[in-house]
Scaffold this active site. Structure first.
Site, mmCIF file in Angstrom:
data_model
loop_
_atom_site.group_PDB
_atom_site.id
_atom_site.type_symbol
_atom_site.label_atom_id
_atom_site.label_comp_id
_atom_site.label_asym_id
_atom_site.label_seq_id
_atom_site.Cartn_x
_atom_site.Cartn_y
_atom_site.Cartn_z
ATOM 1 N N SER A 170 -51.748 16.652 37.349
ATOM 2 C CA SER A 170 -50.902 15.754 36.535
ATOM 3 C C SER A 170 -51.419 14.622 36.061
ATOM 4 C CB SER A 170 -49.496 15.687 37.241
ATOM 5 O OG SER A 170 -48.869 16.874 37.243
ATOM 6 N N LYS A 204 -52.106 21.216 35.013
ATOM 7 C CA LYS A 204 -50.685 21.051 35.065
ATOM 8 C C LYS A 204 -50.309 20.197 33.522
ATOM 9 C CE LYS A 204 -46.307 20.846 35.491
ATOM 10 N NZ LYS A 204 -45.882 20.093 34.486
ATOM 11 N N GLN A 253 -41.304 17.824 32.256
ATOM 12 C CA GLN A 253 -39.950 18.357 32.469
ATOM 13 C C GLN A 253 -39.064 17.213 32.019
ATOM 14 O OE1 GLN A 253 -42.577 19.112 34.710
ATOM 15 N NE2 GLN A 253 -42.557 21.126 33.386
#
Length: 488
Positions: free
Chosen positions: A312, A337, A341
């Site tokens: 991330s 990743k 969200q």
């Protein structure tokens, strides 16, 4: 996409530090403003306004199912359990491990997760085909000290199986108060036999930045996670290294699970020339917003260290340095990743929360690294013993036996300089002699067999070797690559 003033309070999070799942989360989706790409095109700054709603027939069908369960099912069931199950069912139908429902207790845990400290084992986990898998142990955490590694699969906690649980439910079993034990049954990639690892929960260290000067005036800054004070600490340590005459910099984000996006931007910004992109975010309609640098660049070279546990925020940093700065990335392909969200706490209205995938992030050049990771320019594997699994200690290991335990034993012995004649998991006479040599050096009974005492001593010794910088082949490669640039 600029992070100014109150927009920073949107808490754009790439990894929840005490979390259940690795994720790039936006708590306030309305802080994002996507411009229309063309006249009349739809703007999706959140859930699509054109989505069809549930019809009366749909609602009747759901209601009838509830009534049938309540009135006809063999056992009485809890109302909230049914409602939460219905919500989980809809989200599971999306087949997205990063979209999850949190009941009131789990939502409260999520709030704790974005604080700067917490109690637990100190590892990021995800759900992969229904299995709880370690993304990365946080550096210095109880999980790392116990030998937990990225991609380890957790089967049970304190004897309770995790099969069939949601990720948040599994995490609530893994987490716990400082000083308590989490007995984890794990399976490591390439090893078929489950092993038990005991991790003593603790308060996870909130210090995130560690700096030192290496030989040749090469500075090294290790970032363990991107929390609210990380950019300030990084700037302070960077200035200290520069004042000492640093000629090049290594940024180490190995096993860094991520953190706050605005912090990544603040750290990378001074290294990127003004106007160049640092990161991009794309919505469901393909519309993109760019975060552009206001920096000036640096007059010394930088290399970035990554591994499979870099995720991330770490991947955003690595991608920005690779594409916008031209830095060399050294190590292993990162986790991969690349989705974003949004949390919907206010919409749920009762203290529960839905965290749903709404956007994806891209590198400065528009590359999506999801499930692919950032590929290093200089690929370097650590020594084989870095991947040795803990021994199960179920039986005493002895000659003329074969197992995954013996294979890991041979990896450890070789890493400690007691090499046997083979590494295939067969306990030969020469393996026994290697064990005897280890036992003799460490003041243990010289039996040539591996009981619990010898196994514990082996594991402690190999962990010390793994933590010794002289054995860090990736760091050595990064320093060599940097030195060659300095000498040009």
């Amino acid at each position: 996409m600029q992070f100014k003033g109150r927009t920073v309070l949107a808490f754009i999070i790439l990894a929840m530090f005490a979390s259940s799942i690795l994720t790039l989360t936006i708590v306030n989706p309305m802080s994002w403003s996507f411009k229309e790409k063309a006249a009349g095109s739809a703007v999706a700054a959140g859930p699509s306004s054109t989505s069809t709603t549930l019809t009366n027939k749909d609602l009747s069908k759901i209601s009838k199912t509830y009534q049938l369960i309540e009135n006809q099912f063999l056992s009485q069931v809890d109302h909230d359990k049914l409602v939460n199950g219905a919500i989980n069912g809809m989200l599971e139908a999306l087949d997205d491990p990063y979209t999850v429902y949190m009941d009131q207790d789990e939502a409260a845990q999520f709030d704790d997760s974005i604080s700067s400290s917490f109690e637990g084992i100190g590892a990021e986990v995800s759900l992969d085909d229904g299995k709880v898998v370690i993304v990365t142990p946080i550096k210095g955490s109880p999980a790392e000290k116990a030998g937990i590694q990225s991609h380890d699969m957790i089967l049970s906690v304190n004897g309770e199986k995790l099969d069939g649980l949601t990720l948040n439910q599994a995490v609530m079993k893994i987490r716990g108060p400082k000083g308590t034990q989490a007995k984890l049954e794990i399976v490591r990639q390439g090893s078929g036999d489950p092993v038990q690892v005991i991790v003593v929960r603790d308060e996870i260290d909130v210090e995130t930045v560690y700096a030192e000067m290496l030989p040749g005036d090469i500075g090294k800054i290790e970032i363990r996670q991107f929390s609210s004070n990380t950019a300030t600490s990084f700037e302070k340590e960077l200035k200290a290294l520069e004042s000492k005459g640093m000629k090049g910099l290594i940024i180490d984000v190995r096993n860094d699970p991520g953190g706050l996006l605005n912090v990544v931007v603040d750290i990378v910004n001074p290294f990127v020339a003004s106007g160049k992109a640092i990161v991009q975010v794309e919505n469901r309609n393909g519309q993109r917003e760019l975060t552009k640098s206001t920096g000036t660049g640096k007059d010394y070279p930088v290399t970035v260290l990554v591994n499979k546990g870099s995720a991330s925020a770490s991947e955003i940093l690595a991608g920005a340095f690779q594409e916008a700065v031209g830095s060399k990335i050294v190590g292993e392909t990162s986790y991969g990743k690349g989705t974003v969200q949004v949390t919907f706490l206010k919409e749920m209205g009762d203290g529960s929360n839905i965290k749903m995938t709404v956007y994806k992030w891209l590198t400065p050049n528009g590359n999506w690294i999801h499930k692919k990771g950032v590929v290093p320019d200089i690929a370097v594997e650590q020594p084989a013993y870095f991947k040795a699994a803990p021994l199960t200690k179920k039986v005493t290991l002895k000659t003329d036996t074969a197992s995954d335990d013996v294979k890991n034993l041979q990896l450890m012995l070789a890493g400690l300089g007691f090499t046997a004649d083979r590494s295939d998991g067969y306990f030969s006479e020469k393996t026994a002699q290697a064990v005897k040599n280890f036992q003799s050096v460490n003041g243990l009974p010289v039996t040539g067999e591996v009981d619990t005492v010898t196994a514990n001593k082996l594991e402690k010794a190999i962990l010390a070797e793994i933590r010794d910088p002289k054995n860090d082949l990736q760091l050595k490669a990064a320093a060599e690559a940097l030195q060659s640039q300095i000498n040009k």
